[in-house]
Design a protein around this motif. Structure first.
Motif, short mmCIF file in Angstrom:
data_model
loop_
_atom_site.label_atom_id
_atom_site.label_comp_id
_atom_site.label_asym_id
_atom_site.label_seq_id
_atom_site.Cartn_x
_atom_site.Cartn_y
_atom_site.Cartn_z
N LYS A 63 0.82 -1.22 0.00
CA LYS A 63 0.00 0.00 0.00
C LYS A 63 0.85 1.26 0.00
N MET A 64 2.02 1.16 0.62
CA MET A 64 2.91 2.30 0.67
C MET A 64 3.60 2.51 -0.67
N GLY A 65 3.24 1.67 -1.63
CA GLY A 65 3.82 1.83 -2.95
C GLY A 65 5.06 0.98 -3.15
N GLY A 66 5.42 0.20 -2.14
CA GLY A 66 6.62 -0.61 -2.24
C GLY A 66 6.35 -1.99 -2.80
N GLY A 67 7.42 -2.72 -3.03
CA GLY A 67 7.30 -4.10 -3.49
C GLY A 67 7.71 -5.04 -2.38
N LEU A 68 7.06 -6.21 -2.34
CA LEU A 68 7.37 -7.18 -1.29
C LEU A 68 7.13 -8.57 -1.84
N THR A 69 8.07 -9.46 -1.58
CA THR A 69 7.83 -10.83 -2.00
C THR A 69 8.58 -11.82 -1.12
N LEU A 70 8.15 -13.06 -1.20
CA LEU A 70 8.88 -14.16 -0.57
C LEU A 70 9.56 -14.90 -1.70
N ALA A 71 10.86 -15.14 -1.54
CA ALA A 71 11.62 -15.79 -2.60
C ALA A 71 12.34 -17.01 -2.04
N ALA A 72 12.60 -17.98 -2.91
CA ALA A 72 13.31 -19.17 -2.45
C ALA A 72 14.26 -19.67 -3.53
N MET A 73 15.31 -20.36 -3.09
CA MET A 73 16.30 -20.89 -4.02
C MET A 73 16.74 -22.28 -3.58
N LYS A 74 17.11 -23.09 -4.56
CA LYS A 74 17.70 -24.40 -4.26
C LYS A 74 19.21 -24.22 -4.15
N VAL A 75 19.70 -24.24 -2.94
CA VAL A 75 21.13 -24.00 -2.74
C VAL A 75 21.78 -25.25 -2.13
N ASP A 76 22.82 -25.74 -2.78
CA ASP A 76 23.53 -26.91 -2.27
C ASP A 76 24.26 -26.56 -0.97
N LYS A 77 24.44 -27.58 -0.14
CA LYS A 77 25.17 -27.39 1.13
C LYS A 77 26.53 -26.72 0.91
N GLU A 78 27.25 -27.19 -0.12
CA GLU A 78 28.63 -26.70 -0.35
C GLU A 78 28.65 -25.21 -0.67
N GLN A 115 8.32 -2.54 -9.14
CA GLN A 115 9.06 -3.11 -10.27
C GLN A 115 10.51 -3.48 -9.90
N GLN A 116 10.96 -2.98 -8.75
CA GLN A 116 12.34 -3.28 -8.35
C GLN A 116 12.50 -4.71 -7.84
N VAL A 117 11.39 -5.35 -7.46
CA VAL A 117 11.48 -6.73 -6.98
C VAL A 117 12.11 -7.62 -8.05
N GLN A 118 11.59 -7.50 -9.27
CA GLN A 118 12.11 -8.32 -10.36
C GLN A 118 13.58 -8.00 -10.66
N GLN A 119 13.93 -6.72 -10.55
CA GLN A 119 15.33 -6.33 -10.77
C GLN A 119 16.26 -7.00 -9.76
N VAL A 120 15.84 -7.00 -8.51
CA VAL A 120 16.67 -7.64 -7.47
C VAL A 120 16.78 -9.14 -7.75
N ILE A 121 15.65 -9.76 -8.12
CA ILE A 121 15.67 -11.19 -8.44
C ILE A 121 16.63 -11.47 -9.59
N ASP A 122 16.55 -10.65 -10.63
CA ASP A 122 17.44 -10.85 -11.79
C ASP A 122 18.91 -10.77 -11.37
N LYS A 123 19.20 -9.78 -10.54
CA LYS A 123 20.59 -9.59 -10.11
C LYS A 123 21.06 -10.78 -9.26
N ILE A 124 20.18 -11.26 -8.38
CA ILE A 124 20.57 -12.41 -7.54
C ILE A 124 20.81 -13.63 -8.42
N GLU A 125 19.95 -13.81 -9.42
CA GLU A 125 20.14 -14.95 -10.33
C GLU A 125 21.45 -14.83 -11.11
N GLN A 126 21.74 -13.62 -11.57
CA GLN A 126 23.00 -13.40 -12.29
C GLN A 126 24.21 -13.72 -11.43
N LYS A 127 24.19 -13.19 -10.21
CA LYS A 127 25.36 -13.32 -9.33
C LYS A 127 25.56 -14.74 -8.82
#
Lengths: 149, 169
Positions: A63-78, A115-127
């Motif tokens: 409502k404050m105009g921000g973006g919010l999401t819950l995200a998850a990743m499959k990360v190996d122990k190593e 719209q910044q949520v997707q940008q952050v997700i993209d960057k995390i995926e890239q990195k």
């Protein structure tokens, strides 16, 4: 943790709201029948002990105009520590939990604009080179609020 | 005129525990106590502030174990079941979220609590029985560690990400 009767009264009352007026403690003093000074010092104590994690507003991010999401990743122990470091380096990542599942890393992304949520997700995926599952809240169901101790 | 962005960001840190907290905030953002009070009230009325008050940590209060339980529910039943799950004291969150097919078929997420893992599992059984979802595909995800922002500090998990949770003592 053993809480004093007054601590319980304070928690129960203040979870529901806090007066927004010039001297909110005076108002609470009447409602709780606990002296204002004592209320303040008990909240301070519970905050320092970690019983209270926050005291203030809970904003409605969307409502404050921000973006919010819950995200998850499959990360190996190593790679877990390395990926944690990358994910946590983003200021938009608020909390990051390890869970016992193939989808092992769960975190909240909170941004100033939706719209910044997707940008952050993209960057995390890239990195990290790991796919991010995006699971924003679609609907919130009403909860009963009693929690007996 | 009040600087809304500054007010929001100052409030985010929490309300100062002093006699006149709103006056203190006003002086921090070069505003007046009246303006601050009026603006916070307005944000509450509009729903920008969901709740103004305190948040407790379950863990500190004896609810040492918690888990996320996720369900694969047909769209037409989500409303009814989301509400059914929400009626339990130990459920502090019940959200519909999108599926991520093919390997994540779950669309209803609940956060459930208990004294320990067995207690959490017992609570899950109770939900299944009461809401008659035997046979519905679901998974229980316990959290093992959590990392807070700033330096990836390694701490025990509180699951207090949901800022609108309430606990009755």
């Amino acid at each position: 943790m053993n809480l004093h009767e007054h601590d319980k009264k304070i928690i129960n009352q203040l979870q529901g709201g806090f007066p927004i007026c010039e001297n909110p403690w005076k108002e609470l003093e009447k409602t709780l029948e606990i002296p204002a000074d004592e209320i303040i010092s008990r909240i301070k104590k519970m905050k320092s002990e970690g019983v209270i994690s926050r005291f203030g507003p809970m904003y409605h991010a969307e409502k404050m105009g921000g973006g919010l999401t819950l995200a998850a990743m499959k990360v190996d122990k190593e790679r877990y520590d390395e990926v944690t470091e990358i994910v946590n380096s983003f200021s938009e990542v608020a909390h990051n939990y390890e869970r016992e599942h193939e989808l092992s890393m769960w975190f909240v992304i909170a941004t100033e604009l939706p719209q910044q949520v997707q940008q952050v997700i993209d960057k995390i995926e890239q990195k990290t080179g790991i796919n991010v599952y995006n699971m924003p809240k679609l609907q919130e169901f009403f909860l009963g609020l009693k929690f007996e101790i | 005129m009040i600087d809304e962005r500054r007010l929001i960001s100052v409030l985010q840190k929490g309300l100062p525990l002093i006699t006149h907290p709103y006056a203190a905030i006003a002086s921090e953002i070069n505003s007046t106590e009246d303006e601050v009070i009026n603006y916070i009230q307005l944000m509450q009325e509009k729903g920008d502030i969901k709740r103004f008050g305190l948040v407790v940590r379950h863990r500190k209060l004896g609810y040492k174990s918690n888990a996320m339980v996720v369900w694969d529910i047909p769209e037409k039943s989500v409303d009814a079941l989301g509400q059914c799950f929400g009626q339990f004291d130990f459920v502090t969150l019940s959200y519909r979220r999108p599926r991520n097919l093919p390997d994540w078929p779950y669309n209803l997420f609940c956060m459930i609590h208990g004294q320990d893992r067995d207690d959490v599992k017992k609570n899950l059984s109770l939900m299944i029985k009461s809401c008659q979802v035997e046979g519905v595909n679901h998974e229980l995800l316990f959290s093992t560690r959590c990392f807070k922002q700033r330096g990836a500090i390694y701490i025990h998990c509180h699951e207090d990400e949901n800022k609108s949770e309430r606990v009755e003592l």
